[in-house]
Design a protein around this motif. Sequence first.
Motif, PDB file in Angstrom:
ATOM      1  N   VAL A  23      -4.854   6.988 -25.881  1.00  0.00           N
ATOM      2  CA  VAL A  23      -4.907   5.557 -26.174  1.00  0.00           C
ATOM      3  C   VAL A  23      -6.351   5.081 -25.995  1.00  0.00           C
ATOM      4  O   VAL A  23      -6.996   5.397 -24.996  1.00  0.00           O
ATOM      5  CB  VAL A  23      -3.965   4.760 -25.250  1.00  0.00           C
ATOM      6  CG1 VAL A  23      -4.001   3.269 -25.589  1.00  0.00           C
ATOM      7  CG2 VAL A  23      -2.530   5.297 -25.381  1.00  0.00           C
ATOM      8  N   LEU A  24      -6.852   4.346 -26.980  1.00  0.00           N
ATOM      9  CA  LEU A  24      -8.223   3.805 -26.943  1.00  0.00           C
ATOM     10  C   LEU A  24      -8.154   2.306 -26.692  1.00  0.00           C
ATOM     11  O   LEU A  24      -7.394   1.594 -27.360  1.00  0.00           O
ATOM     12  CB  LEU A  24      -8.947   4.086 -28.269  1.00  0.00           C
ATOM     13  CG  LEU A  24      -9.069   5.560 -28.679  1.00  0.00           C
ATOM     14  CD1 LEU A  24      -9.766   5.674 -30.032  1.00  0.00           C
ATOM     15  CD2 LEU A  24      -9.798   6.378 -27.623  1.00  0.00           C
ATOM     16  N   VAL A  25      -8.929   1.841 -25.710  1.00  0.00           N
ATOM     17  CA  VAL A  25      -8.921   0.415 -25.328  1.00  0.00           C
ATOM     18  C   VAL A  25     -10.358  -0.111 -25.235  1.00  0.00           C
ATOM     19  O   VAL A  25     -11.311   0.653 -25.113  1.00  0.00           O
ATOM     20  CB  VAL A  25      -8.207   0.211 -23.970  1.00  0.00           C
ATOM     21  CG1 VAL A  25      -6.728   0.613 -24.064  1.00  0.00           C
ATOM     22  CG2 VAL A  25      -8.904   0.998 -22.861  1.00  0.00           C
ATOM     23  N   SER A  26     -10.457  -1.456 -25.253  1.00  0.00           N
ATOM     24  CA  SER A  26     -11.776  -2.091 -25.042  1.00  0.00           C
ATOM     25  C   SER A  26     -11.710  -3.276 -24.091  1.00  0.00           C
ATOM     26  O   SER A  26     -12.733  -3.904 -23.826  1.00  0.00           O
ATOM     27  CB  SER A  26     -12.353  -2.597 -26.382  1.00  0.00           C
ATOM     28  OG  SER A  26     -12.652  -1.529 -27.241  1.00  0.00           O
ATOM     29  N   GLY A  27     -10.461  -3.584 -23.641  1.00  0.00           N
ATOM     30  CA  GLY A  27     -10.374  -4.822 -22.838  1.00  0.00           C
ATOM     31  C   GLY A  27      -9.276  -4.784 -21.802  1.00  0.00           C
ATOM     32  O   GLY A  27      -9.193  -3.844 -21.018  1.00  0.00           O
ATOM     33  N   SER A  28      -8.416  -5.793 -21.820  1.00  0.00           N
ATOM     34  CA  SER A  28      -7.426  -5.970 -20.745  1.00  0.00           C
ATOM     35  C   SER A  28      -6.370  -4.857 -20.731  1.00  0.00           C
ATOM     36  O   SER A  28      -5.793  -4.562 -19.689  1.00  0.00           O
ATOM     37  CB  SER A  28      -6.746  -7.334 -20.869  1.00  0.00           C
ATOM     38  OG  SER A  28      -6.256  -7.514 -22.185  1.00  0.00           O
ATOM     39  N   GLY A  29      -6.113  -4.244 -21.884  1.00  0.00           N
ATOM     40  CA  GLY A  29      -5.202  -3.105 -21.884  1.00  0.00           C
ATOM     41  C   GLY A  29      -3.743  -3.454 -21.684  1.00  0.00           C
ATOM     42  O   GLY A  29      -2.970  -2.642 -21.170  1.00  0.00           O
ATOM     43  N   THR A  30      -3.319  -4.660 -22.078  1.00  0.00           N
ATOM     44  CA  THR A  30      -1.898  -5.000 -21.883  1.00  0.00           C
ATOM     45  C   THR A  30      -1.011  -4.242 -22.871  1.00  0.00           C
ATOM     46  O   THR A  30       0.155  -3.965 -22.564  1.00  0.00           O
ATOM     47  CB  THR A  30      -1.636  -6.515 -22.011  1.00  0.00           C
ATOM     48  OG1 THR A  30      -1.936  -6.948 -23.329  1.00  0.00           O
ATOM     49  CG2 THR A  30      -2.442  -7.294 -20.977  1.00  0.00           C
ATOM     50  N   ASN A  31      -1.542  -3.872 -24.013  1.00  0.00           N
ATOM     51  CA  ASN A  31      -0.768  -3.006 -24.928  1.00  0.00           C
ATOM     52  C   ASN A  31      -0.620  -1.614 -24.314  1.00  0.00           C
ATOM     53  O   ASN A  31       0.449  -1.011 -24.369  1.00  0.00           O
ATOM     54  CB  ASN A  31      -1.450  -2.927 -26.292  1.00  0.00           C
ATOM     55  CG  ASN A  31      -1.131  -4.134 -27.161  1.00  0.00           C
ATOM     56  OD1 ASN A  31      -0.044  -4.236 -27.714  1.00  0.00           O
ATOM     57  ND2 ASN A  31      -2.062  -5.063 -27.239  1.00  0.00           N
ATOM     58  N   LEU A  32      -1.711  -1.115 -23.715  1.00  0.00           N
ATOM     59  CA  LEU A  32      -1.641   0.162 -22.994  1.00  0.00           C
ATOM     60  C   LEU A  32      -0.586   0.062 -21.899  1.00  0.00           C
ATOM     61  O   LEU A  32       0.259   0.955 -21.740  1.00  0.00           O
ATOM     62  CB  LEU A  32      -3.003   0.492 -22.373  1.00  0.00           C
ATOM     63  CG  LEU A  32      -3.026   1.574 -21.299  1.00  0.00           C
ATOM     64  CD1 LEU A  32      -2.641   2.935 -21.878  1.00  0.00           C
ATOM     65  CD2 LEU A  32      -4.384   1.631 -20.611  1.00  0.00           C
ATOM     66  N   GLN A  33      -0.607  -1.040 -21.163  1.00  0.00           N
ATOM     67  CA  GLN A  33       0.346  -1.202 -20.055  1.00  0.00           C
ATOM     68  C   GLN A  33       1.782  -1.209 -20.590  1.00  0.00           C
ATOM     69  O   GLN A  33       2.676  -0.610 -19.981  1.00  0.00           O
ATOM     70  CB  GLN A  33       0.075  -2.508 -19.300  1.00  0.00           C
ATOM     71  CG  GLN A  33       0.848  -2.614 -17.992  1.00  0.00           C
ATOM     72  CD  GLN A  33       0.449  -1.525 -17.002  1.00  0.00           C
ATOM     73  OE1 GLN A  33      -0.724  -1.345 -16.690  1.00  0.00           O
ATOM     74  NE2 GLN A  33       1.436  -0.765 -16.526  1.00  0.00           N
ATOM     75  N   ALA A  34       1.978  -1.827 -21.730  1.00  0.00           N
ATOM     76  CA  ALA A  34       3.332  -1.853 -22.321  1.00  0.00           C
ATOM     77  C   ALA A  34       3.783  -0.435 -22.647  1.00  0.00           C
ATOM     78  O   ALA A  34       4.938  -0.055 -22.418  1.00  0.00           O
ATOM     79  CB  ALA A  34       3.329  -2.722 -23.572  1.00  0.00           C
ATOM     80  N   LEU A  35       2.856   0.382 -23.158  1.00  0.00           N
ATOM     81  CA  LEU A  35       3.193   1.791 -23.454  1.00  0.00           C
ATOM     82  C   LEU A  35       3.502   2.534 -22.146  1.00  0.00           C
ATOM     83  O   LEU A  35       4.510   3.238 -22.045  1.00  0.00           O
ATOM     84  CB  LEU A  35       2.042   2.471 -24.186  1.00  0.00           C
ATOM     85  CG  LEU A  35       1.889   2.131 -25.675  1.00  0.00           C
ATOM     86  CD1 LEU A  35       0.525   2.601 -26.184  1.00  0.00           C
ATOM     87  CD2 LEU A  35       3.019   2.754 -26.501  1.00  0.00           C
ATOM     88  N   LEU A  36       2.683   2.339 -21.133  1.00  0.00           N
ATOM     89  CA  LEU A  36       2.912   3.002 -19.841  1.00  0.00           C
ATOM     90  C   LEU A  36       4.294   2.619 -19.302  1.00  0.00           C
ATOM     91  O   LEU A  36       5.085   3.471 -18.883  1.00  0.00           O
ATOM     92  CB  LEU A  36       1.823   2.588 -18.835  1.00  0.00           C
ATOM     93  CG  LEU A  36       0.423   3.157 -19.066  1.00  0.00           C
ATOM     94  CD1 LEU A  36      -0.612   2.418 -18.205  1.00  0.00           C
ATOM     95  CD2 LEU A  36       0.400   4.656 -18.760  1.00  0.00           C
ATOM     96  N   ASP A  37       4.604   1.333 -19.343  1.00  0.00           N
ATOM     97  CA  ASP A  37       5.892   0.848 -18.804  1.00  0.00           C
ATOM     98  C   ASP A  37       7.060   1.342 -19.662  1.00  0.00           C
ATOM     99  O   ASP A  37       8.100   1.750 -19.138  1.00  0.00           O
ATOM    100  CB  ASP A  37       5.902  -0.694 -18.751  1.00  0.00           C
ATOM    101  CG  ASP A  37       4.834  -1.242 -17.798  1.00  0.00           C
ATOM    102  OD1 ASP A  37       4.292  -0.448 -16.994  1.00  0.00           O
ATOM    103  OD2 ASP A  37       4.512  -2.442 -17.892  1.00  0.00           O
ATOM    104  N   GLY A  38       6.851   1.352 -20.971  1.00  0.00           N
ATOM    105  CA  GLY A  38       7.925   1.801 -21.875  1.00  0.00           C
ATOM    106  C   GLY A  38       8.233   3.276 -21.662  1.00  0.00           C
ATOM    107  O   GLY A  38       9.407   3.672 -21.607  1.00  0.00           O
ATOM    108  N   ILE A  39       7.197   4.075 -21.498  1.00  0.00           N
ATOM    109  CA  ILE A  39       7.387   5.515 -21.276  1.00  0.00           C
ATOM    110  C   ILE A  39       8.082   5.750 -19.941  1.00  0.00           C
ATOM    111  O   ILE A  39       9.051   6.496 -19.840  1.00  0.00           O
ATOM    112  CB  ILE A  39       6.022   6.243 -21.327  1.00  0.00           C
ATOM    113  CG1 ILE A  39       5.470   6.235 -22.770  1.00  0.00           C
ATOM    114  CG2 ILE A  39       6.147   7.677 -20.806  1.00  0.00           C
ATOM    115  CD1 ILE A  39       4.003   6.631 -22.876  1.00  0.00           C
ATOM    116  N   ALA A  40       7.630   5.025 -18.923  1.00  0.00           N
ATOM    117  CA  ALA A  40       8.225   5.205 -17.578  1.00  0.00           C
ATOM    118  C   ALA A  40       9.693   4.774 -17.582  1.00  0.00           C
ATOM    119  O   ALA A  40      10.555   5.425 -16.985  1.00  0.00           O
ATOM    120  CB  ALA A  40       7.434   4.382 -16.563  1.00  0.00           C
TER     121      ALA A  40
END
Length: 206
Positions: A5-22
């Motif tokens: 996952v590539l990010v440039s800022g707050s990463g709330t989309n990344l966090q959604a992926l992390l939470d969804g996977i978990a």
Amino acid sequence: ARLVVLVSGSGTNLQALLDGIAADAGGYGAEIVAVGADRDAIAGLERAERAGIPTFVCRVKDHATREEWDRALTEATAAHEPDLVVSAGFMKILGKEFLARFGGRVVNTHPALLPSFPGAHGVRDALAHGVKVTGCTVHFVDDGVDTGPIIAQGAVEVRESDDEAALHERIKEVERSLLVDVVGRLARHGYRIEGRKVQIGEHGHR
Ligand code: GRF
């Protein structure tokens, strides 16, 4: 599937992926093997570190040319052997080498209903234009800016009281769940890209 996952800022989309996977306890069909950024000290990298996920940073200013940055980003990403690359709020245009290496396997999320309002200010541009409905788009990345084949979209109403921040936050609520859903389906069912059409599942194996 292995995700970078590539990010440039707050990463709330990344966090959604992390939470969804978990939350899916193994049923999601993908794991985030690394998070890359184009800058240091952003919340997106902290989110990855908190989740114990390796990170890398490739800053344009650390390289003599854009091509050298492109190569560095490609190699840093390739080191993690991704099946899919997810650009989640990554604010750089991916270069020729990156797309040659990962083309057809890079998913981007954009906070507007493409092809309307592409580029770095999709929310601001939609608001300024006076649209009544905007939204978000998850698409495959091609060699244009926000022009690749569209996988899914979500509509969001614009309110009289909206400023850019308020509208963007409401878009992100839709965007985060759309991205988690799409990435999981691509990972579990496979897909095929035919021109501007994306076929997920059954015959879509990749
Ligand atoms: C997302 O809305 C993305 O579409 C846009 O920037 C935002 C990034 O948000 N390019 P976050 O870093 O995932 O919180």
